[in-house]
Design a protein around this motif. Structure first.
Motif, mmCIF file in Angstrom:
data_model
loop_
_atom_site.group_PDB
_atom_site.id
_atom_site.type_symbol
_atom_site.label_atom_id
_atom_site.label_comp_id
_atom_site.label_asym_id
_atom_site.label_seq_id
_atom_site.Cartn_x
_atom_site.Cartn_y
_atom_site.Cartn_z
ATOM 1 N N ILE A 54 -21.209 -38.064 9.199
ATOM 2 C CA ILE A 54 -21.871 -36.894 8.618
ATOM 3 C C ILE A 54 -23.326 -36.873 9.086
ATOM 4 O O ILE A 54 -24.047 -37.860 8.926
ATOM 5 N N PRO A 55 -23.758 -35.758 9.663
ATOM 6 C CA PRO A 55 -25.145 -35.691 10.153
ATOM 7 C C PRO A 55 -26.159 -36.002 9.049
ATOM 8 O O PRO A 55 -26.026 -35.544 7.917
ATOM 9 N N PHE A 56 -27.139 -36.804 9.414
ATOM 10 C CA PHE A 56 -28.172 -37.223 8.474
ATOM 11 C C PHE A 56 -29.509 -36.698 8.976
ATOM 12 O O PHE A 56 -29.768 -36.714 10.177
ATOM 13 N N PRO A 57 -30.392 -36.246 8.071
ATOM 14 C CA PRO A 57 -31.688 -35.726 8.510
ATOM 15 C C PRO A 57 -32.481 -36.785 9.295
ATOM 16 O O PRO A 57 -32.415 -37.973 8.981
ATOM 17 N N HIS A 58 -33.178 -36.325 10.290
ATOM 18 C CA HIS A 58 -34.030 -37.217 11.083
ATOM 19 C C HIS A 58 -35.231 -37.634 10.230
ATOM 20 O O HIS A 58 -35.909 -36.796 9.657
ATOM 21 N N LEU A 68 -18.005 -52.565 14.030
ATOM 22 C CA LEU A 68 -16.890 -51.867 14.677
ATOM 23 C C LEU A 68 -17.132 -50.365 14.763
ATOM 24 O O LEU A 68 -16.812 -49.732 15.770
ATOM 25 N N ILE A 69 -17.711 -49.801 13.713
ATOM 26 C CA ILE A 69 -18.011 -48.366 13.711
ATOM 27 C C ILE A 69 -19.024 -48.041 14.807
ATOM 28 O O ILE A 69 -18.875 -47.050 15.531
ATOM 29 N N VAL A 70 -20.038 -48.869 14.951
ATOM 30 C CA VAL A 70 -21.040 -48.641 15.998
ATOM 31 C C VAL A 70 -20.391 -48.759 17.381
ATOM 32 O O VAL A 70 -20.693 -47.975 18.283
ATOM 33 N N LYS A 71 -19.487 -49.730 17.557
ATOM 34 C CA LYS A 71 -18.782 -49.860 18.837
ATOM 35 C C LYS A 71 -17.971 -48.602 19.139
ATOM 36 O O LYS A 71 -17.974 -48.103 20.269
ATOM 37 N N ILE A 72 -17.262 -48.087 18.142
ATOM 38 C CA ILE A 72 -16.498 -46.847 18.323
ATOM 39 C C ILE A 72 -17.447 -45.702 18.629
ATOM 40 O O ILE A 72 -17.185 -44.872 19.513
ATOM 41 N N GLU A 73 -18.570 -45.652 17.932
ATOM 42 C CA GLU A 73 -19.583 -44.621 18.159
ATOM 43 C C GLU A 73 -20.071 -44.648 19.611
ATOM 44 O O GLU A 73 -20.255 -43.603 20.236
ATOM 45 N N LEU A 74 -20.287 -45.831 20.150
ATOM 46 C CA LEU A 74 -20.746 -45.957 21.531
ATOM 47 C C LEU A 74 -19.698 -45.470 22.525
ATOM 48 O O LEU A 74 -20.039 -44.971 23.598
ATOM 49 N N VAL A 100 -16.987 -43.143 21.754
ATOM 50 C CA VAL A 100 -16.573 -41.738 21.590
ATOM 51 C C VAL A 100 -17.697 -40.815 21.149
ATOM 52 O O VAL A 100 -17.532 -39.599 21.163
ATOM 53 N N GLY A 101 -18.822 -41.357 20.709
ATOM 54 C CA GLY A 101 -19.950 -40.535 20.285
ATOM 55 C C GLY A 101 -19.987 -40.316 18.787
ATOM 56 O O GLY A 101 -18.952 -40.128 18.157
ATOM 57 N N LEU A 102 -21.193 -40.360 18.248
ATOM 58 C CA LEU A 102 -21.399 -40.141 16.818
ATOM 59 C C LEU A 102 -21.087 -38.692 16.473
ATOM 60 O O LEU A 102 -21.570 -37.762 17.118
ATOM 61 N N GLY A 103 -20.279 -38.488 15.474
ATOM 62 C CA GLY A 103 -19.964 -37.144 15.004
ATOM 63 C C GLY A 103 -19.025 -36.371 15.900
ATOM 64 O O GLY A 103 -18.818 -35.176 15.698
#
Length: 171
Positions: free
Chosen positions: A52-56, A102-108, A110-113
């Motif tokens: 879920i997008p989080f504010p910068h 693991l989530i960060v690895k998946i993010e790297l 397939v991309g966040l969001g």
């Protein structure tokens, strides 16, 4: 005439919760399903919320990406675990740390969001919940969280408490 004095200690809140949770988790097949599905549900829920997008937050500088909606969910869950058992809280930090890695690895990969990330976590989430309901159908008892939503948080530490007992760690 002598009176018997009850010298047994009252049960801790965490043990009362485990006893209540255990009432609908006595079938071996259901328990096995829980050992597989509960961690998958926690992992996939964290993964979904992480997307879920989080504010910068400018003040966080280069660490801005390390804080997200999952961080808030983790903080509340860990606080609750700490109030129940500091040992189980500590163990959950390691579990959540592994899941986050693991989530960060998946993010790297397939991309966040990305739609792929959502699909991965949503698929795991749905399949794991189907497994849970199959387990409870086999058990013949409804899931504990249908009576009290806090039992959604109890499942993961209920599993950890068995590990503690097996290795002789007081939780």
């Amino acid at each position: 005439m002598s009176k018997k004095v009850n010298t047994s200690e009252p049960k801790r809140p965490v043990d009362v919760l485990f006893d209540k949770y255990q009432e609908s988790h006595n079938n071996q097949t259901n328990e096995l399903i829980h050992w597989i599905c509960v961690p998958l549900i926690v992992f996939s829920l964290l993964g979904l919320v992480w997307q879920i997008p989080f504010p910068h937050l400018d003040f966080m500088g280069k660490y801005n990406g390390f804080f997200n909606w999952a961080s808030i969910l983790i903080a509340f869950a860990l606080y609750y675990y700490f109030t129940l058992s500091p040992v189980l809280f500590f163990l959950m930090i390691w579990v959540i740390g592994l899941f986050s890695f693991l989530i960060v690895k998946i993010e790297l990969i397939v991309g966040l969001g990305s739609s792929t990330a959502y699909l991965i976590y949503a698929s795991i989430f749905v399949v794991a919940w189907i497994g849970q309901f199959i387990g409870h159908k086999i058990e013949g008892k409804k899931p504990s969280f249908l009576d009290d939503v806090k039992f959604l948080l109890i499942g993961p530490i209920w599993l950890l408490h068995f590990i503690c007992k097996k290795v002789g760690v007081k939780y």
